[in-house]
Design an enzyme around this catalytic site. Structure first.
Site, mmCIF file in Angstrom:
data_model
loop_
_atom_site.group_PDB
_atom_site.id
_atom_site.type_symbol
_atom_site.label_atom_id
_atom_site.label_comp_id
_atom_site.label_asym_id
_atom_site.label_seq_id
_atom_site.Cartn_x
_atom_site.Cartn_y
_atom_site.Cartn_z
ATOM 1 N N GLU A 104 0.894 -1.075 0.198
ATOM 2 C CA GLU A 104 -0.112 0.000 0.048
ATOM 3 C C GLU A 104 0.740 1.214 0.003
ATOM 4 O O GLU A 104 0.806 2.371 0.849
ATOM 5 C CB GLU A 104 -1.064 -0.029 1.097
ATOM 6 C CG GLU A 104 -1.961 -1.068 1.073
ATOM 7 C CD GLU A 104 -2.990 -1.056 2.250
ATOM 8 O OE1 GLU A 104 -2.755 -0.376 3.202
ATOM 9 O OE2 GLU A 104 -4.034 -1.737 1.836
ATOM 10 N N ASP A 116 -8.314 -9.003 4.047
ATOM 11 C CA ASP A 116 -8.011 -7.936 5.171
ATOM 12 C C ASP A 116 -9.079 -7.772 6.175
ATOM 13 O O ASP A 116 -9.958 -6.676 6.047
ATOM 14 C CB ASP A 116 -8.110 -6.675 4.159
ATOM 15 C CG ASP A 116 -7.442 -5.342 4.924
ATOM 16 O OD1 ASP A 116 -7.070 -5.604 6.340
ATOM 17 O OD2 ASP A 116 -7.630 -4.367 4.707
ATOM 18 N N GLU A 126 -12.493 -1.487 12.321
ATOM 19 C CA GLU A 126 -12.428 -0.948 10.842
ATOM 20 C C GLU A 126 -13.501 -1.647 9.879
ATOM 21 O O GLU A 126 -14.194 -0.449 9.456
ATOM 22 C CB GLU A 126 -11.091 -1.173 10.305
ATOM 23 C CG GLU A 126 -10.930 -0.783 8.907
ATOM 24 C CD GLU A 126 -9.754 -0.996 7.989
ATOM 25 O OE1 GLU A 126 -8.906 -1.555 8.751
ATOM 26 O OE2 GLU A 126 -9.633 -0.539 7.116
HETATM 27 C C1 GCV Z 1 -2.566 0.464 8.231
HETATM 28 C C2 GCV Z 1 -6.212 -2.013 5.390
HETATM 29 C C3 GCV Z 1 -6.466 -0.536 6.050
HETATM 30 C C4 GCV Z 1 -5.298 0.491 6.007
HETATM 31 C C5 GCV Z 1 -4.336 -0.469 7.040
HETATM 32 C C6 GCV Z 1 -3.855 -1.711 6.237
HETATM 33 C C7 GCV Z 1 -2.666 -2.631 6.987
HETATM 34 O O1 GCV Z 1 -5.848 -1.623 4.101
HETATM 35 O O2 GCV Z 1 -7.514 -0.028 5.565
HETATM 36 O O3 GCV Z 1 -5.792 1.500 6.900
HETATM 37 O O4 GCV Z 1 -3.143 0.372 6.961
HETATM 38 O O5 GCV Z 1 -4.838 -2.761 6.073
HETATM 39 O O6 GCV Z 1 -3.087 -3.153 7.658
HETATM 40 O O7 GCV Z 1 -1.525 -2.175 6.880
#
Ligand code: GCV
Length: 688
Positions: free
Chosen positions: A266, A339, A367
């Site tokens: 990411e 995720d 989340e």
């Molecule tokens: C910390 C998902 C979340 C991101 C998070 C990522 C991760 O994509 O939306 O906010 O980033 O997981 O676990 O690294």
């Protein structure tokens, strides 16, 4: 339970319960009985154990508790024995955990004889996704307790120190012994000397309760902080820089735990930026912290915008490196292959990496499970994962056993939970969100404990009447058990399945509105956005059917599972229906075990989810006499929102799927109360 019940029985008079803001969590203050504590030695951690016992003792008045630090072959790591009024452990930390366990057992009214308790994992670590400017990534309990912005961002006040100690105490009470105090999307600045000064202060406060400090680090730190031209892990200057940085950290914090790294994921920098591998990157950091006993938790949460199924990428990327990591590297693997979704099958990396240490990563912050608005007890989700059989070393190779050292010898074992803790007076936002923090700690200590046991413990400690001023309106002990504990425990134990039902049943996943991941957004697919960041990539709804074909005719992700799972998931008939649309693309009229068509079953699941939350509301209203007005009203209001939003999920998703299949809602399904157009045109935050 006996003692509590006796105590409640003593409070027969009618009264009102004192308002509680939740700050004391499951460690609520109550009048203690007199107790004498003797210890075989003195230390700061033992002093805390004594303090806890003195201030919290509900056992026999005048009891004499002995704390004995002495090696015992049955006691492992931070474990302990309790026998009557004697706590024995190999180390001071074990005594502290034993003290909290003794207090809990006395409060619960369960035996304090012949108790032997050893932790499942050596490192039981929270991951705070706290940014250095004080905001939190997907934190719903307020801003960071560690960081804030402004001119004084690096000065430390007594109030902050006290909050950090309270945080460490809560963690220690459930066996958590480490905290990564900054976000995995890490700012390089945390490794600058001024910030390390603050890290030292935080470490000192958390050390009081034996909680080690760890840092999430940015792989490009040698450039951003060190002024080097590269962060190439094989570059001698880069190697020198990391070694010097580790030395600087350990000089200030001798018990520093180590690093957590999100690399080449990411947009985060990583070794692949220099055509190097995860092994090159992880081993570089591992060598730097090794002389001091530090570890590196290297995340396997990697996926790029390729045509490959995202659910397969971690295995593809990491399997070639099995056996190549240093023994102080642990690969941190999210419970599912995508995720932290409401439901996923377990990640096929568990048990597949046989010569590499692996640790599970769970998400405590909600989340994808309703933020701090929805009451969702995540213990059930984690229990499901830990008990999943990977079959990697024969039947019984559960995720728990392939990660806790039972099957593969690991120099270090560990487990991580992405924390939901912030500056809110109740720490986590929703009063019931604290149950998830509690559950993570208890499962990290004992990965076979059940969610039922955890919920009973948490509810008893969090809601039972404690003092004569906190008189319950109830008139007997049986009333509290039957009138509060049992019905509220049922809410907790049903809550995760309810969320799956009204958000993403039958294996559907990642259908959230973008960014916040709160409301529904199965239609979100703007031009130019990477396909794997849009829900249609995952649900693949079309006129004929729905679901992601991950069998051999599709992405073949099933091949990453060991037999007999591979053939089970390959077969549409054998795949458990909870994972149906995760592994298969099926027609809308596919016959389900219930006799309904897939479309009918989907409608039925969404309706069930909404009905379940409506029932939670009714149950909660009925327990009003047993809860103080502040927490009662707070939960009641949040349940109202949860019900409305469950309805929005049902209305949004079902009407959207109808645009593909043109099928009517079955007769018994409630009609929508919101149009698809309205839901689609209202930004998710407004819907919230
Ligand atoms: C910390 C998902 C979340 C991101 C998070 C990522 C991760 O994509 O939306 O906010 O980033 O997981 O676990 O690294």
């Amino acid at each position: 339970m006996k003692l509590i019940l006796t105590f409640v029985a003593a409070l027969l008079c009618v009264g009102t319960l004192k308002a509680e803001n939740g700050y004391d969590l499951w460690l609520r203050k109550h009048p203690a009985n007199a107790v004498t504590i003797t210890a075989s030695k003195q230390s700061a951690v033992l002093a805390m154990a004594k303090k806890e016992l003195t201030e919290g003792w509900l056992g026999k008045a005048g009891a004499n508790i002995k704390l004995i630090v002495k090696a015992d072959k049955d006691i492992k790591g931070d474990g302990f024995k309790i026998n009557g009024d004697v706590i024995q452990a190999n180390n001071d930390q074990g005594i502290l955990y034993g003290a909290f366990e003794l207090l809990r057992r006395v409060q619960m009214g369960v035996t304090t004889n012949n108790v032997l308790s050893n932790p499942s994992y050596d490192r039981r670590v929270l991951n705070q996704w706290d940014n250095l400017n004080g905001s939190m990534e997907h934190g719903f309990g307020g801003n960071s307790i560690f960081w804030h912005k402004g001119k004084d961002s690096l000065t430390v006040t007594d109030a902050e120190r006290s909050r950090w100690r309270d945080y460490a105490r809560a963690n220690a009470s459930i066996g958590i012994n480490g905290s990564v105090i900054d976000n995995v999307n890490a700012s390089p600045m945390v490794l600058s000397t001024p910030y390390l000064g603050k890290v030292k202060e935080i470490a000192a406060a958390m050390r009081t309760y034996g909680v080690k400090t760890y840092l999430a680090v940015n792989f490009a730190s040698p450039i951003k902080v060190g002024g080097l031209k590269t962060a190439d892990p094989l570059d001698p200057e880069v190697i020198k820089w990391w070694h010097a940085k580790a030395k600087e950290i350990y000089a200030a914090i001798p018990d520093f735990g180590g690093f957590l790294v999100k690399a080449n994921s990411e947009g985060q920098p990583g070794p692949q930026d220099y055509k190097r591998t995860h092994v090159d990157g992880a081993n570089l950091l591992a060598d730097a912290v090794k002389p001091y006993g530090g570890i590196v938790m290297w995340r396997a949460f990697v996926y790029s915008a390729t045509d490959a199924d995202r659910a397969k990428q971690a295995v593809t990327e990491f399997m070639p490196f099995d056996g190549k990591f240093r023994d102080n590297v642990i690969i941190q693997v999210k419970n599912g292959p995508v995720d932290f979704q409401p439901r996923e099958p377990f990640s096929p990396l568990f048990g597949a990496l046989k010569k590499t240490s692996v640790m599970p990563e769970f998400q405590i912050t909600q989340e994808y499970l309703g933020h701090a608005i929805h009451l969702v007890f995540l213990s059930s989700l984690w229990e499901e994962c830990l008990k999943s059989d990977t079959y990697q070393e024969g039947q019984g190779s559960t995720v728990g056993r392939v990660t806790d050292g039972s099957i593969f010898p690991q120099k270090y074992t560990a487990i991580a939970g992405v924390a939901n803790v912030g500056l809110d007076s109740s720490w986590c936002g929703h009063p019931f969100a604290a149950a998830n923090w509690y559950a993570f700690g208890r499962l990290a200590w004992n990965n076979t404990i059940t969610s039922d046991e955890i919920a009973t413990e948490w509810l008893t400690q969090t809601f039972s009447p404690l003092a004569p001023t906190d008189q319950s309106l109830s008139s007997s002990t049986t009333d509290w058990h039957n009138g509060f504990l049992l019905p509220v425990k049922k809410i907790m134990l049903d809550s995760r399945e309810a969320a799956v039902n009204y958000m993403m049943p039958l294996g559907l996943h990642h259908m959230f509105a973008a960014y916040e991941h709160y409301g529904p957004g199965p239609w979100y697919a703007p031009k130019g956005v990477r396909p794997d960041w849009t829900p249609p990539y995952y649900h693949k709804a079309e006129a004929k059917g729905i679901g992601f074909d991950r069998t051999s005719t599709g992405s073949n992700a099933v091949s990453q599972y060991k037999e007999p799972l591979r053939s089970t998931f390959e077969s549409v008939d054998k795949t458990p229906e909870i994972y149906l649309l995760w592994f298969h693309h099926v027609s809308w009229d596919h016959k389900m075990k219930s006799g309904r068509t897939l479309w009918e079953e989907l409608c039925y699941k969404y309706q069930t989810g909404v009905n379940q939350v409506r029932d939670f509301q009714k149950t909660w209203d009925n327990v009003k006499p047993f809860v103080d007005s502040q927490r009662f009203a707070d939960v009641q209001t949040r349940l109202m929102r949860q019900t409305r939003d469950a309805q929005i999920w049902k209305d949004g998703v079902l009407q959207y799927f109808q645009t593909f299949n043109s099928l009517p809602l079955p007769p018994e399904i409630e009609r929508p109360i919101t149009t698809l157009k309205y839901i689609q045109s209202t930004p998710p935050l407004n819907i919230k």
